[in-house]
Design a protein around this motif. Structure first.
Motif, short mmCIF file in Angstrom:
data_model
loop_
_atom_site.label_atom_id
_atom_site.label_comp_id
_atom_site.label_asym_id
_atom_site.label_seq_id
_atom_site.Cartn_x
_atom_site.Cartn_y
_atom_site.Cartn_z
N UNK A 136 0.66 -1.24 0.06
CA UNK A 136 0.22 0.01 0.13
C UNK A 136 0.98 1.14 0.03
N UNK A 137 0.23 2.47 -0.50
CA UNK A 137 1.22 3.61 -0.55
C UNK A 137 0.94 4.12 0.83
N UNK A 138 1.96 4.60 1.32
CA UNK A 138 1.98 5.47 2.66
C UNK A 138 1.11 4.53 3.55
N UNK A 139 1.10 3.37 4.02
CA UNK A 139 0.07 2.53 5.06
C UNK A 139 0.37 3.24 6.31
N UNK A 140 -0.67 3.22 6.99
CA UNK A 140 -0.84 3.58 8.14
C UNK A 140 -1.73 3.14 9.65
N UNK A 165 11.60 -7.40 9.00
CA UNK A 165 11.57 -6.36 10.05
C UNK A 165 12.02 -5.12 9.43
N UNK A 166 12.85 -5.24 8.33
CA UNK A 166 13.26 -4.27 7.45
C UNK A 166 12.21 -3.15 7.19
N UNK A 167 11.03 -3.72 6.91
CA UNK A 167 9.95 -2.73 6.39
C UNK A 167 9.62 -1.70 7.23
N UNK A 168 9.74 -1.89 8.77
CA UNK A 168 9.29 -0.78 9.57
C UNK A 168 10.33 0.29 9.69
N UNK A 169 11.31 0.12 9.05
CA UNK A 169 12.65 1.08 9.15
C UNK A 169 12.28 2.53 8.46
N UNK A 170 10.98 2.47 7.96
CA UNK A 170 10.67 3.79 7.05
C UNK A 170 9.53 4.38 8.24
N UNK A 171 9.50 3.95 9.21
CA UNK A 171 8.28 4.38 10.32
C UNK A 171 8.47 5.82 10.64
N UNK A 172 7.34 6.47 10.58
CA UNK A 172 7.19 7.90 11.20
C UNK A 172 6.09 7.74 12.15
N UNK A 173 6.34 8.69 13.24
CA UNK A 173 5.32 8.54 14.41
C UNK A 173 4.52 10.13 14.41
N UNK A 229 4.08 4.56 7.29
CA UNK A 229 5.28 4.08 6.66
C UNK A 229 5.47 5.11 5.53
N UNK A 230 6.73 5.18 5.06
CA UNK A 230 6.89 6.21 3.78
C UNK A 230 7.06 5.13 2.70
N UNK A 231 6.15 5.82 1.58
CA UNK A 231 6.44 5.05 0.27
C UNK A 231 5.39 3.67 0.15
#
Length: 142
Positions: free
Chosen positions: A44-48, A72-80, A124-126
């Motif tokens: 998904x684009x920019x999932x949240x 686990x690498x997928x969450x490396x683009x996480x923003x809060x 996540x970004x992207x």
């Protein structure tokens, strides 16, 4: 003394077998097949994922337990992000490409110094799959 807050939650594009509520069910079994992981159903684009705490709370700390069985690498683009009203958002954390763990003893720990918020959004970004093992939000509110 800190209270763990759990209220209304939303998650974009969820897999039917991996409901968004799994992220706050207290189960840190680490693995999707063990019923502990919330997971988007599509790349998904920019999932949240977000939680509405129902009222303003002074947030002291957010703990995020990543899925550690695979990817686990997928969450490396996480923003809060946090919001008081759902319209105006403030970025309070950017993981900036760093991988983190979860039930292995290395969850992401974000301290917010009693920052008032009603809604907490993880995004996540992207374009990516988004999965969470567990999210814990702590407040100094009594």
């Amino acid at each position: 003394d800190f209270n763990c807050l759990q209220y209304d939650i939303n998650f974009v594009c969820i897999l039917p077998s991996a409901t968004y509520g799994r992220a706050i069910d207290g189960n840190t079994a680490r693995e999707y097949d063990k019923g502990s992981v919330a997971h988007t159903g599509d790349n998904t684009d920019d999932p949240w994922w977000e939680v509405d705490l129902g009222a303003l709370h002074e947030i002291f700390e957010i703990l995020i337990f990543n899925r550690i069985d695979v990817a686990a690498y997928r969450a490396s683009k996480l923003k809060i992000y946090i919001s008081n009203d759902g319209d105006t958002w403030s970025l309070v954390h950017d993981q900036a490409g760093r991988t983190f763990g979860g039930a292995d003893g290395h969850p992401l720990r974000v301290r917010l110094n009693k920052t008032p918020a009603r809604i907490v959004r993880l995004q996540l970004e992207g374009r990516e799959y988004f999965h969470l093992d567990q999210v814990e939000i702590y407040s100094t509110d009594q």
